[in-house]
Design a protein around this motif. Sequence first.
Motif, short mmCIF file in Angstrom:
data_model
loop_
_atom_site.label_atom_id
_atom_site.label_comp_id
_atom_site.label_asym_id
_atom_site.label_seq_id
_atom_site.Cartn_x
_atom_site.Cartn_y
_atom_site.Cartn_z
N MET A 1 45.55 32.08 30.69
CA MET A 1 44.31 32.84 30.81
C MET A 1 44.60 34.29 30.49
N LYS A 2 43.91 34.80 29.23
CA LYS A 2 44.26 36.16 28.90
C LYS A 2 43.03 36.98 29.12
N SER A 3 43.32 38.17 29.43
CA SER A 3 42.29 39.12 29.94
C SER A 3 42.39 40.71 29.40
N ILE A 4 41.66 41.34 29.46
CA ILE A 4 41.74 42.87 29.21
C ILE A 4 41.52 43.53 30.43
N LYS A 5 42.25 44.44 30.94
CA LYS A 5 42.15 45.15 32.11
C LYS A 5 42.13 46.66 31.95
N ASP A 6 41.11 47.36 32.55
CA ASP A 6 40.83 48.69 32.61
C ASP A 6 41.39 49.10 33.75
N LEU A 7 42.70 49.83 33.74
CA LEU A 7 43.39 50.15 35.05
C LEU A 7 42.62 51.56 35.63
N ILE A 8 42.40 51.17 37.14
CA ILE A 8 41.98 52.58 37.75
C ILE A 8 42.89 53.07 38.62
N TYR A 9 43.67 52.14 39.12
CA TYR A 9 44.75 52.57 40.16
C TYR A 9 46.13 51.60 39.79
N PHE A 10 47.15 52.37 40.04
CA PHE A 10 48.40 51.66 39.61
C PHE A 10 49.59 52.57 40.46
N ASP A 11 50.23 51.65 41.46
CA ASP A 11 51.38 52.13 42.14
C ASP A 11 52.62 51.92 41.50
N ILE A 12 52.99 53.08 40.57
CA ILE A 12 54.28 52.73 39.76
C ILE A 12 55.48 52.60 40.48
N ASN A 13 55.53 53.10 41.80
CA ASN A 13 56.68 53.05 42.40
C ASN A 13 57.08 51.49 42.90
N VAL A 267 29.76 46.92 39.11
CA VAL A 267 30.63 45.91 38.28
C VAL A 267 31.79 45.51 39.13
N LYS A 268 31.93 44.18 39.30
CA LYS A 268 33.27 43.76 40.07
C LYS A 268 34.57 44.14 39.54
N LEU A 269 35.46 44.46 40.75
CA LEU A 269 36.67 45.04 40.29
C LEU A 269 37.61 43.92 41.09
N THR A 270 38.85 43.96 40.53
CA THR A 270 40.16 43.27 40.90
C THR A 270 41.04 43.98 41.56
N VAL A 271 41.65 43.45 42.54
CA VAL A 271 42.70 44.26 43.25
C VAL A 271 43.86 43.20 43.61
N ILE A 272 45.19 43.75 43.29
CA ILE A 272 46.28 42.78 43.80
C ILE A 272 47.42 43.77 44.52
N TYR A 340 41.69 47.26 39.04
CA TYR A 340 41.15 47.33 37.67
C TYR A 340 39.87 46.52 37.48
N ARG A 341 39.39 46.69 36.48
CA ARG A 341 38.33 45.79 35.85
C ARG A 341 38.94 44.87 34.98
N GLU A 342 38.78 43.61 35.02
CA GLU A 342 39.29 42.54 34.43
C GLU A 342 38.13 41.72 33.51
N VAL A 343 38.46 41.75 32.21
CA VAL A 343 37.51 41.05 31.14
C VAL A 343 38.34 39.74 30.58
N ILE A 344 37.85 38.65 30.91
CA ILE A 344 38.49 37.31 30.53
C ILE A 344 38.27 37.22 29.08
N ILE A 345 39.16 37.00 28.23
CA ILE A 345 39.03 36.78 26.75
C ILE A 345 38.73 35.12 26.60
N ASN A 346 37.44 34.98 26.23
CA ASN A 346 37.18 33.69 25.88
C ASN A 346 37.06 33.54 24.28
N LYS A 347 38.11 32.80 23.77
CA LYS A 347 38.28 32.66 22.38
C LYS A 347 37.18 31.59 21.82
N LYS A 348 36.32 31.91 20.88
CA LYS A 348 35.52 30.98 20.33
C LYS A 348 36.34 29.99 19.70
N LYS A 349 35.88 28.71 19.66
CA LYS A 349 36.53 27.79 18.72
C LYS A 349 36.01 27.79 17.49
#
Length: 349
Positions: A1-13, A267-272, A340-349
């Motif tokens: 499953m591929k997605s586009i992510k708009d990062l809001i917060y990223f703990d580089i360390n 809009v819904k956000l995602t956290v990991i 981040y906000r994640e947008v799932i890529i749904n490829k059209k057949k």
Amino acid sequence: MKSIKDLIYFDINKAKSLISQLNGGLLNEISRAVEDENEESAGIGFDVKIIKGNIGEKSKEKTIKTERISVYHEMLNSIENDLNENGLLTSINSSFDKWESSFNDFMDEIPKLSYVKATGWGSFEDFERFKRIFTNFNEIQRLIFGSVLLENPELIALKEQLEAAKKVAYQNKDRNNRSKELNKVRAIENKVDELLKSESDVHLFDEDWISKVKTFLDTFSPNRLNFRLLPLDDFGDFQILCNLKSEYMLEGNFENTIYTYGSRPNVKLTVIGIITSCPRKEDTRVHPSDEYIGTSETELSAESHFDKAFRNVFDSFEAFEKFFFVPNYPKIAISPIAIYREVIINKKK
């Protein structure tokens, strides 16, 4: 499953540490892109000037920032893939959708998890911003409601008296006399507030109470920035709590994030991240003070009396801390790697 992510917060360390552990060392391209531009000394925030040269400074700075964000996305994708391959990452949403038992049974499974990913309705809670607004709340109210009474003769007269009283007070060098004049200033200010209350819907807090609340927050939540996520629409009491580090907000500071997404995004956000606190319905932990159960005071040595007293003090602190983002069942806390906000890529057949 591929997605586009708009990062809001990223703990580089945390990300570099995790990739190092999962892959036996940092990837060369990550080291090159992240460290070659002296990131450790320049900082993460995008308001920091990275390039010191005069020629092509803005274009080069923009290129480096774009490259860095691109690398962050690669790092995040690598972390998710590696955690999945090692069976360490659990999607809260997918797991609950497939769950065939009760919510309480699902909560019994949460303590068995380590790294989790969840998507839902979120909110940011910036305690420094709250204190700043709260401290200036009365002045803002006076400005807003006072503007509709600019032509009120009584208000005009009081303001003239106030200006004159302030001038006298600030010019008076004698401490006792100055104190008396400042009391007159406060008395006129109270009259202005009473007039605003009688002529409008203004609500003003007691200034002493504001000061005490600020002291309380300064003591128990200094520089606190929180993120709260509700991943299950039908079970709002299950929440994921995150304590954020302001330097890892990718817009440079939290104010810019508010202007973009709002303090409570629509809009819904995602956290990991990894679970760091998972309260149970019944607390089964062994308490450090349990060693004194069944022991009378006369049996304790002087050292034990001292130790027990200090533990009681820390126990009372723990009770205070529960008011500030310490999760209670069925909430959990995680140490976040990314938001981040994640947008799932749904490829059209």
